[in-house]
Design an enzyme around this catalytic site. Structure first.
Site, PDB file in Angstrom:
ATOM      1  CG  ASN A  67      -1.782  39.360   5.651  1.00 58.74           C
ATOM      2  OD1 ASN A  67      -1.837  40.589   5.778  1.00 58.74           O
ATOM      3  ND2 ASN A  67      -2.744  38.556   6.068  1.00 58.74           N
ATOM      4  CE  LYS A 100      -1.933  37.741   9.485  1.00 56.32           C
ATOM      5  NZ  LYS A 100      -2.240  36.630  10.364  1.00 56.32           N
ATOM      6  CG  HIS A 107      -6.749  36.800   6.464  1.00 57.88           C
ATOM      7  ND1 HIS A 107      -6.902  36.568   7.811  1.00 57.88           N
ATOM      8  CD2 HIS A 107      -5.504  36.388   6.138  1.00 57.88           C
ATOM      9  CE1 HIS A 107      -5.764  36.047   8.276  1.00 57.88           C
ATOM     10  NE2 HIS A 107      -4.906  35.926   7.288  1.00 57.88           N
ATOM     11  CD  GLU A 134      -5.675  37.574  11.074  1.00 58.00           C
ATOM     12  OE1 GLU A 134      -5.349  38.606  10.464  1.00 58.00           O
ATOM     13  OE2 GLU A 134      -4.843  36.707  11.425  1.00 58.00           O
ATOM     14  CD  GLU A 162      -3.700  32.541   5.284  1.00 57.56           C
ATOM     15  OE1 GLU A 162      -2.502  32.831   5.225  1.00 57.56           O
ATOM     16  OE2 GLU A 162      -4.552  33.297   5.766  1.00 57.56           O
ATOM     17  N   GLY A 210      -0.684  32.263  13.129  1.00 55.35           N
ATOM     18  CA  GLY A 210      -0.135  33.001  14.269  1.00 55.35           C
ATOM     19  C   GLY A 210       0.072  32.149  15.509  1.00 55.35           C
ATOM     20  CB  SER A 260       2.836  28.838  11.811  1.00 56.11           C
ATOM     21  OG  SER A 260       1.953  29.439  12.757  1.00 56.11           O
TER      22      SER A 260
HETATM   23  P1  13P Z   1       1.208  33.622  10.241  1.00 51.94           P
HETATM   24  O1  13P Z   1       2.243  33.337   9.182  1.00 51.94           O
HETATM   25  O2  13P Z   1       1.639  34.698  11.180  1.00 51.94           O
HETATM   26  O3  13P Z   1       0.728  32.394  10.907  1.00 51.94           O
HETATM   27  O4  13P Z   1      -0.059  34.250   9.463  1.00 51.94           O
HETATM   28  C1  13P Z   1      -0.558  33.601   8.368  1.00 51.94           C
HETATM   29  C2  13P Z   1      -1.580  34.471   7.737  1.00 51.94           C
HETATM   30  O5  13P Z   1      -2.626  34.708   8.293  1.00 51.94           O
HETATM   31  C3  13P Z   1      -1.261  35.049   6.431  1.00 51.94           C
HETATM   32  O6  13P Z   1      -2.375  35.608   5.841  1.00 51.94           O
END
Ligand code: 13P
Length: 257
Positions: free
Chosen positions: A13, A15, A99, A101, A171, A177, A217
């Site tokens: 992803n 982002k 997601h 976010e 997740e 992150g 992560s």
């Molecule tokens: P990270 O791998 O940067 O923690 O992000 C995970 C994520 O949100 C994937 O959709």
């Protein structure tokens, strides 16, 4: 992983990172580092404007392109939105929905996530449906009930034939992150609960056919341990998917039996 019944999937992803000009060089470096024999599907979910570039470059490296969001509407006066048809049109095969976010910054509800998943399924795109608890929920021991609730809500009205084309990504928000990964046992426990929710809704055969990914992560170092768990069928990777060498190493980690 359990390859007998379901696919292993490594999805990145990106982002809101990268640019069109970076897609081809990324794929070239990825290809140079990719294991020769591969026993998993590899996907990169880019911003919508980079999907075409990913489709073109990805062919060379057996990487499928995916979106990160979709409109629940088919078409019409929805400024800024991207429909499932448009994703099909540019060659996307997968798309993330729900997601954390988007749930947090765009106030997406469980029912909206469900409508988006259905919009994707109606056009033959594989929805990667994200669920996961906050740190506060984990500390209050609400993880299992909350994630089970999210899964049920996201799958409302999705039939037994369609569930096999869905991917669920667990997740935990506190692991995204932050560099703080769920332990393999913590991730397994929740992924197993997700499969048991699917089993109750659709029966054992469907439940064992659905790929469930872990995200938060995940990196080149911890991937193998997470992927060794029976109900973790792959990863949804943020930060490490922006580094071709790291992403290739995560793909390589699926080679274990
Ligand atoms: P990270 O791998 O940067 O923690 O992000 C995970 C994520 O949100 C994937 O959709």
């Amino acid at each position: 992983m359990n390859r007998k019944y379901r696919k292993t999937v490594i999805a990145g992803n990106w982002k809101m990172n990268q640019l069109n000009s970076g897609v081809k060089p990324f794929i070239e470096e990825l290809k140079a580092n990719m294991p020769k024999a591969r026993n998993c599907d590899v996907v990169l979910c880019t911003p919508a404007v980079m999907i075409q570039a990913m489709v073109r470059a990805g062919k060379d490296c057996r990487v499928a392109a995916g979106g990160q969001d979709v409109s629940k509407f088919e078409k019409g006066a929805y400024t800024g939105e991207i429909s499932a048809d448009m994703l099909v049109d540019v060659g996307a095969k997968y798309c993330i929905v729900g997601h954390s976010e988007r749930r947090e910054y765009h106030h997406e509800s469980d029912s909206l996530v469900n409508e988006k998943a259905k919009a994707l399924l109606s056009r033959g795109i594989v929805p990667i449906i994200c669920v996961g608890e906050s740190l506060e929920q984990r500390e209050k021991e609400l993880t299992m009930s909350y994630v089970a609730y999210q899964v049920r809500a996201a799958l409302a009205g999705i039939d037994a034939a369609q569930i096999r084309r869905c991917i669920i990504a667990y997740e935990p928000i506190w692991a995204i992150g932050t560099g703080r990964t769920a332990t393999a046992e913590q991730a397994q426990e929740v992924c197993s609960e997700i499969r048991s929710v699917i089993r109750k809704l659709y029966g054992a055969r469907s439940a064992r056919a659905v790929s469930i990914l872990y995200g938060g992560s995940m990196n080149a170092k911890n991937a193998a341990e997470l992927l060794a768990m029976p109900d973790i069928d792959g990863g949804l990777i943020g930060g490490a998917s922006l580094k071709p060498v790291d992403f290739a190493a995560i793909v390589a980690a699926t080679a274990q039996e």
